[in-house]
Scaffold this active site. Structure first.
Site, PDB file in Angstrom:
ATOM      1  N   SER A 191       0.745  -1.328   0.032  1.00  0.00           N
ATOM      2  CA  SER A 191       0.084  -0.111  -0.006  1.00  0.00           C
ATOM      3  C   SER A 191       0.776   1.259  -0.152  1.00  0.00           C
ATOM      4  O   SER A 191       1.725   1.542  -0.982  1.00  0.00           O
ATOM      5  CB  SER A 191      -0.965  -0.179   1.240  1.00  0.00           C
ATOM      6  OG  SER A 191      -1.852   1.002   1.018  1.00  0.00           O
ATOM      7  N   ASP A 343      -2.267   6.367  -3.801  1.00  0.00           N
ATOM      8  CA  ASP A 343      -1.297   5.462  -3.132  1.00  0.00           C
ATOM      9  C   ASP A 343      -0.668   4.494  -4.263  1.00  0.00           C
ATOM     10  O   ASP A 343      -1.586   4.370  -5.296  1.00  0.00           O
ATOM     11  CB  ASP A 343      -1.261   5.254  -1.852  1.00  0.00           C
ATOM     12  CG  ASP A 343      -2.700   3.953  -1.752  1.00  0.00           C
ATOM     13  OD1 ASP A 343      -3.394   3.863  -2.565  1.00  0.00           O
ATOM     14  OD2 ASP A 343      -2.769   3.346  -0.638  1.00  0.00           O
ATOM     15  N   ASP A 345      -1.135   1.344  -4.530  1.00  0.00           N
ATOM     16  CA  ASP A 345      -2.203   0.460  -5.115  1.00  0.00           C
ATOM     17  C   ASP A 345      -3.628   0.959  -5.329  1.00  0.00           C
ATOM     18  O   ASP A 345      -4.408   0.250  -5.518  1.00  0.00           O
ATOM     19  CB  ASP A 345      -2.228  -0.904  -4.039  1.00  0.00           C
ATOM     20  CG  ASP A 345      -2.782  -0.460  -2.715  1.00  0.00           C
ATOM     21  OD1 ASP A 345      -2.354   0.636  -2.342  1.00  0.00           O
ATOM     22  OD2 ASP A 345      -3.424  -1.178  -2.111  1.00  0.00           O
ATOM     23  N   ASP A 347      -6.106   2.481  -3.901  1.00  0.00           N
ATOM     24  CA  ASP A 347      -7.440   2.392  -3.035  1.00  0.00           C
ATOM     25  C   ASP A 347      -7.368   3.594  -2.286  1.00  0.00           C
ATOM     26  O   ASP A 347      -8.693   3.831  -1.924  1.00  0.00           O
ATOM     27  CB  ASP A 347      -7.258   1.139  -2.102  1.00  0.00           C
ATOM     28  CG  ASP A 347      -6.208   1.095  -1.238  1.00  0.00           C
ATOM     29  OD1 ASP A 347      -5.220   1.738  -1.219  1.00  0.00           O
ATOM     30  OD2 ASP A 347      -5.927   0.023  -0.344  1.00  0.00           O
TER      31      ASP A 347
END
Length: 707
Positions: A191, A343, A345, A347
């Protein structure tokens, strides 16, 4: 004495020099013996030998004292060698245990339905711990390699693997699990963590992360029942139909699902988008582009890179305002109205807004407040709003959202434990009850949001759609998101939510976090500074009892201090918990004020912020006192995410920094400064400059006459 026994004896003596409870040392030594003697770990032995020979005892102990745990966001941490590190073995052991868990839970259909594997951009860069001349299984290790390592295990267990052909976002993984009717999925990512980290998030058949007790069942399988790793070459898996490559078709279906979230056809805002070197290039950017928004990529951060080289501090986290630093001049250059960032990834989402000639940052609570009010307004205009509509949020997310929901006659499930998985489970329950159409928004303070029914984990792309629509509407009216938010505050009351932390690294840090929590839990606290405590809530109490699992106990390790109101407040609270994924003690402070007239906005806000700042310093000083640390007042001016030991070390060397002024040669002066601050990592001066300036009257570079 053979080489193995020599290494163990050296390690035992080395661990004896560390000030930690004996059980940490005993557990580390037992796991170290296994890694030195089991053929499974033979590839790791040369580097273990190096760590012992070079006497890196604290690092070695931290690498071996535990098996890296599952937290609120799955399993993530430092890449490295040992069971408490992310490496091919820990990932494959997880995959083997996960395979066994899936077959036990779902039987033969688990093999046919399969698992979906996605990954982002991370690639490990050694920070100088390991010997570059020896074989190293984690050298340049990236997310794709971790995903492929896991795929070999799932395939060997007869489970079909759907593997993305290149980097993708976490929310697209969640969508793909549902879309392909897979039994599970995994995201290989850490993340928004620093570049040294990697990890794996595990998802269930609904596309959400596992909740207690199911996550405990998985943990038990991984840690207790994996006796050997089964692996299959990917070529063989392909030939047997156990490996399916996926890509464009899933992308198109996912992007169409996000676009269906549209609540307005307003499109006038100009957006600079920074993916922070990550996978938002496959989600946020194409979605907004296809919907007709005027969106431009930030040239500094639009390349895929696990080094996050153009992000301040190399921390690709849209919760951190400094992550926008490199985007700001590029936004000015194109005349952007807003900057969106995500970020790696994709999400989580962050936003900065051009307001009265300046850039204003909105935190995760403020974004959640704005999205809640916007959705309610749009639902009402479209005739969709009913008393059955529901917004779902975690307990540490702004209670102003509860107020907004109540005053608009809809429901708010607002007391969930930290972790978006609990929001996803509430969505599942609504779906089982035939009420999925009642769901409006899921929101958490850490910049996570979800709307619609296509996924069960937070998605920056959906939030980007609503933020872009609302910003466009407001631009037409000559207003900004800042003014929209201020109008909400005037209507309901200013709510100031503030997140800070005490970062405590390593095995010693885990013990110190436990010391703080134990003290707060076992001792009556009548007051925090001059704030009287009205009530203490321990989430270890209450239903269900007994706890569902050890993971349930971990998730419920939350304490809430409700403080007596002041004349200008509606509520004051402090919520604390250990992070489930990072080595830190998290502190959430909320002060909710009363409604006010817009002309009185600045004074109303200032009052509430002043209360929060007084409360923060009093409470953190109390926590530092539990650890026996006399924390300097100027310590609050240091970069808030620095580990506590680094903050204290800075004050130990501060006078030496100032003393560099006496070094005549400018080049030598700069070199000595770099050497002194090297322990702070990227952008070290920026992390400590405010504290230095408070004592010496100017920043470090100006004080030392350095450019």
């Amino acid at each position: 004495m053979d080489n193995y026994q020599t290494l163990i004896e050296k390690a035992k003596k080395g661990f004896g020099t560390i000030d930690l409870p004996e059980n940490f040392k005993t557990d580390a030594l037992a796991r170290l013996k296994a890694w030195l003697t089991d053929d499974m770990f033979a590839a790791y032995v040369p580097q273990i030998d190096h760590l012992i020979a070079s006497g890196q005892w604290e690092f070695l102990l931290d690498s071996f004292y535990q098996v890296i745990p599952f937290g609120t966001g799955g399993r993530r941490g430092l890449v490295g060698i040992g069971p408490n590190r992310i490496n091919p073995w820990t990932i494959q052991a997880s995959a083997q245990g996960h395979s066994q868990y899936l077959i036990k839970a779902h039987g033969e259909p688990a093999r046919q339905r399969g698992v979906v594997l996605a990954y982002d951009v991370r690639q490990f860069t050694d920070t100088g711990i390991y010997d570059p001349e020896r074989p190293n299984p984690v050298k340049d290790l990236n997310c794709r390699q971790l995903a492929e390592a896991a795929a070999r295990v799932y395939a060997a267990n007869g489970i079909r693997v759907y593997l993305f052909d290149s980097t993708r976002s976490t929310p697209e993984l969640s969508f793909a699990i549902r879309n392909l009717k897979a039994v599970s999925g995994c995201m290989f990512s850490a993340s928004h963590n620093p570049p040294t980290d990697n990890g794996k998030k595990v998802y269930d058949q609904y596309g959400g992360q596992l909740i207690p007790p199911h996550d405990q069942d998985l943990v038990d399988e991984v840690t207790g029942n994996v006796s050997a790793l089964r692996t299959m070459d990917l070529g063989a898996a392909d030939e047997k139909g156990l490996l399916v490559r996926i890509g464009r078709e899933v992308d198109e279906a996912y992007q169409a699902a996000v676009a269906e979230l549209q609540l307005s056809d307003a499109r006038g805002v100009k957006i600079l988008y920074s993916p922070l070197h990550g996978t938002g290039l496959t989600s946020v950017f194409p979605v907004l582009k296809s919907m007709g928004f005027d969106i431009h990529l930030d040239p500094a951060t639009a390349n895929l890179s696990g080094a996050f080289e153009n992000v301040t501090f190399n921390i690709p986290n849209p919760e951190v305002i400094q992550s926008f630093d490199t985007a700001l001049p590029n936004a000015d250059a194109i005349g952007a109205d807003v900057i969106l960032s995500t970020d790696p990834d994709a999400d989580r989402i962050g936003i900065m807004v051009r307001h009265q000639g300046n850039w204003k940052f909105l935190n995760g609570n403020e974004i959640g407040i704005v999205l809640s009010e916007y959705a309610i307004d749009q639902y009402r205009k479209k005739g969709w709003l009913t008393p059955n509509n529901v917004i779902i949020k975690t307990e540490v997310t702004s209670s102003l959202i509860d107020t907004i929901a109540a005053e608009n006659g809809i429901q708010c499930i607002g007391d969930l434990l930290v972790g978006f998985k609990y929001i996803g489970e509430c969505m599942n329950r609504l779906e089982r009850e035939g009420r999925q159409g009642d769901f409006i928004l899921g929101t958490e303070e850490s910049h996570g949001f979800l709307m619609g029914n296509y996924a069960r984990d937070k998605d920056a792309a959906g939030a980007a759609v609503w933020l872009a629509e609302l910003s466009s509407q407001l631009k037409t009216d000559g207003r900004t998101l800042v003014e929209y938010l201020d109008a909400i505050y005037a209507k309901y009351g200013y709510c100031h939510n503030y997140l800070t932390e005490i970062r405590l690294l390593g095995a010693k840090g885990i013990g110190r976090i436990k010391t703080i929590m134990d003290h707060l839990r076992k001792n009556e606290i009548p007051a925090v500074g001059d704030f009287k405590v009205a009530e203490t809530i321990d989430r270890w109490q209450g239903e269900p009892q007994p706890h569902l699992s050890r993971t349930d106990t971990s998730s419920r390790n939350v304490l809430i201090l409700k403080l007596e109101n002041l004349p200008e407040t509606r509520s004051i609270r402090i919520t604390v918990r250990p992070s489930g994924t990072e080595p830190k003690f998290k502190i959430y402070i909320e002060v909710l004020g009363r409604p006010f007239d817009l002309p009185a906005m600045e004074s109303a806000k200032a009052q509430i912020v002043s209360i929060q700042e007084r409360l923060e310093r009093a409470f953190m000083a109390y926590c530092y006192g539990i650890l026996g640390v006399d924390f300097p007042e100027r310590g609050f001016l240091l970069f808030w995410q620095l580990p506590l030991d680094d903050k204290l070390k800075y004050f130990e060397i501060e006078e030496r920094i100032a003393g560099l002024k006496r070094t005549v040669d400018v080049g030598e002066r700069k070199q000595q400064l770099d050497n002194l601050l090297n322990f702070l990592g990227a952008n070290p001066v920026q992390k400590v400059d405010r504290a230095f300036g408070a004592r010496y009257g100017s920043g470090i570079m100006a004080y030392l006459d350095l450019k």
